[in-house]
Motif scaffolding. Structure first.
Motif, PDB file in Angstrom:
ATOM      1  N   GLU A  47       0.471  -1.248   0.153  1.00  0.00           N
ATOM      2  CA  GLU A  47       0.225  -0.314  -0.254  1.00  0.00           C
ATOM      3  C   GLU A  47       0.875   1.210   0.015  1.00  0.00           C
ATOM      4  OE1 GLU A  47      -3.589   2.238   2.622  1.00  0.00           O
ATOM      5  OE2 GLU A  47      -3.268  -0.239   3.019  1.00  0.00           O
ATOM      6  N   HIS A  48       1.713   1.397   0.584  1.00  0.00           N
ATOM      7  CA  HIS A  48       2.981   2.667   0.856  1.00  0.00           C
ATOM      8  C   HIS A  48       4.399   2.411   0.244  1.00  0.00           C
ATOM      9  CE1 HIS A  48       0.475   2.231   5.181  1.00  0.00           C
ATOM     10  NE2 HIS A  48      -0.201   3.786   4.256  1.00  0.00           N
ATOM     11  N   ARG A  49       4.679   1.338  -0.908  1.00  0.00           N
ATOM     12  CA  ARG A  49       5.694   0.938  -1.690  1.00  0.00           C
ATOM     13  C   ARG A  49       4.932   0.693  -2.968  1.00  0.00           C
ATOM     14  NH1 ARG A  49       7.534   3.158   2.746  1.00  0.00           N
ATOM     15  NH2 ARG A  49       8.155   2.207   4.289  1.00  0.00           N
ATOM     16  N   ASN A  50       6.406   1.390  -3.862  1.00  0.00           N
ATOM     17  CA  ASN A  50       6.359   0.816  -5.330  1.00  0.00           C
ATOM     18  C   ASN A  50       6.789  -0.214  -5.272  1.00  0.00           C
ATOM     19  OD1 ASN A  50       4.800   3.406  -5.743  1.00  0.00           O
ATOM     20  ND2 ASN A  50       7.311   4.301  -5.680  1.00  0.00           N
ATOM     21  N   THR A  51       7.782  -1.105  -4.536  1.00  0.00           N
ATOM     22  CA  THR A  51       8.184  -2.218  -4.644  1.00  0.00           C
ATOM     23  C   THR A  51       7.402  -3.222  -3.501  1.00  0.00           C
ATOM     24  OG1 THR A  51       9.965  -1.413  -6.083  1.00  0.00           O
ATOM     25  CG2 THR A  51       9.773  -3.595  -5.389  1.00  0.00           C
ATOM     26  N   TRP A  52       7.061  -4.479  -3.819  1.00  0.00           N
ATOM     27  CA  TRP A  52       6.838  -5.037  -2.341  1.00  0.00           C
ATOM     28  C   TRP A  52       6.914  -6.616  -2.502  1.00  0.00           C
ATOM     29  CZ3 TRP A  52       3.732  -3.262  -6.044  1.00  0.00           C
ATOM     30  CH2 TRP A  52       2.386  -3.781  -7.052  1.00  0.00           C
ATOM     31  N   TYR A  53       7.382  -7.364  -1.732  1.00  0.00           N
ATOM     32  CA  TYR A  53       8.045  -8.509  -1.774  1.00  0.00           C
ATOM     33  C   TYR A  53       6.905 -10.430  -1.822  1.00  0.00           C
ATOM     34  CZ  TYR A  53      12.228  -5.862  -3.621  1.00  0.00           C
ATOM     35  OH  TYR A  53      13.206  -5.807  -3.393  1.00  0.00           O
ATOM     36  N   GLU A  54       7.097 -10.785  -2.232  1.00  0.00           N
ATOM     37  CA  GLU A  54       6.189 -11.758  -0.965  1.00  0.00           C
ATOM     38  C   GLU A  54       6.879 -13.746  -1.224  1.00  0.00           C
ATOM     39  OE1 GLU A  54       1.667 -11.634  -3.261  1.00  0.00           O
ATOM     40  OE2 GLU A  54       2.555 -12.872  -4.109  1.00  0.00           O
ATOM     41  N   LEU A  55       6.842 -13.776   0.008  1.00  0.00           N
ATOM     42  CA  LEU A  55       7.349 -15.258   0.461  1.00  0.00           C
ATOM     43  C   LEU A  55       6.575 -16.438  -0.260  1.00  0.00           C
ATOM     44  CD1 LEU A  55       9.980 -17.299   1.735  1.00  0.00           C
ATOM     45  CD2 LEU A  55       8.692 -16.889   3.745  1.00  0.00           C
ATOM     46  N   CYS A  56       7.024 -17.065  -0.962  1.00  0.00           N
ATOM     47  CA  CYS A  56       6.109 -18.879  -1.523  1.00  0.00           C
ATOM     48  C   CYS A  56       6.632 -19.105  -1.306  1.00  0.00           C
ATOM     49  CB  CYS A  56       5.786 -17.844  -3.053  1.00  0.00           C
ATOM     50  SG  CYS A  56       5.475 -15.990  -3.768  1.00  0.00           S
ATOM     51  N   ALA A  57       6.286 -20.895  -1.542  1.00  0.00           N
ATOM     52  CA  ALA A  57       5.643 -21.660  -1.578  1.00  0.00           C
ATOM     53  C   ALA A  57       5.235 -22.831  -2.312  1.00  0.00           C
ATOM     54  CB  ALA A  57       5.190 -22.786  -0.087  1.00  0.00           C
ATOM     55  N   ALA A  58       6.175 -23.689  -3.036  1.00  0.00           N
ATOM     56  CA  ALA A  58       4.822 -24.597  -3.776  1.00  0.00           C
ATOM     57  C   ALA A  58       6.229 -25.651  -4.289  1.00  0.00           C
ATOM     58  CB  ALA A  58       5.280 -24.211  -4.879  1.00  0.00           C
ATOM     59  N   GLY A  59       5.551 -27.252  -4.119  1.00  0.00           N
ATOM     60  CA  GLY A  59       6.364 -28.358  -4.508  1.00  0.00           C
ATOM     61  C   GLY A  59       7.580 -28.719  -3.363  1.00  0.00           C
TER      62      GLY A  59
END
Length: 100
Positions: A47-59
């Motif tokens: 909401e307050h940033r132009n760059t944001w990150y996610e920690l994702c899990a798969a397989g």
């Protein structure tokens, strides 16, 4: 982390990344596409940033996904995948400003 107030009136529930530390290491970013489905485990403020990150899990693996630009049509990139413990260590380094 910043305590900026979002539109709904409370403190921002998502972490804001600190500035990079002097010896920060760059992460290698790649086009997304290795996993058809992934689960988001953690995220930073969008909401307050132009760059944001996610920690994702798969397989049985985990990776970090980066979004840049408009929330409606961001440019997306991701790291390579690690075992969960390694990915969590990189995520903590991201949250502390030691990698980007």
């Amino acid at each position: 982390m910043s305590n900026r107030t979002p539109a709904w009136g409370g403190p921002c529930p998502s972490p804001h990344l600190p500035p990079l530390v002097g010896n920060a290491e760059p992460l290698a970013w790649h086009k997304p596409g290795r996993f058809a489905w992934s689960r988001v485990l953690a995220w930073t403020c969008h909401e307050h940033r132009n760059t944001w990150y996610e920690l994702c899990a798969a397989g049985g693996l985990a990776y970090i996904r980066r979004f840049k630009g408009s929330q409606l049509k961001p440019k997306v990139a991701q790291t390579h995948a690690w075992r969960m413990a390694e990915a969590q260590a990189v995520w903590l380094a991201l949250l502390s400003g030691r990698v980007r």
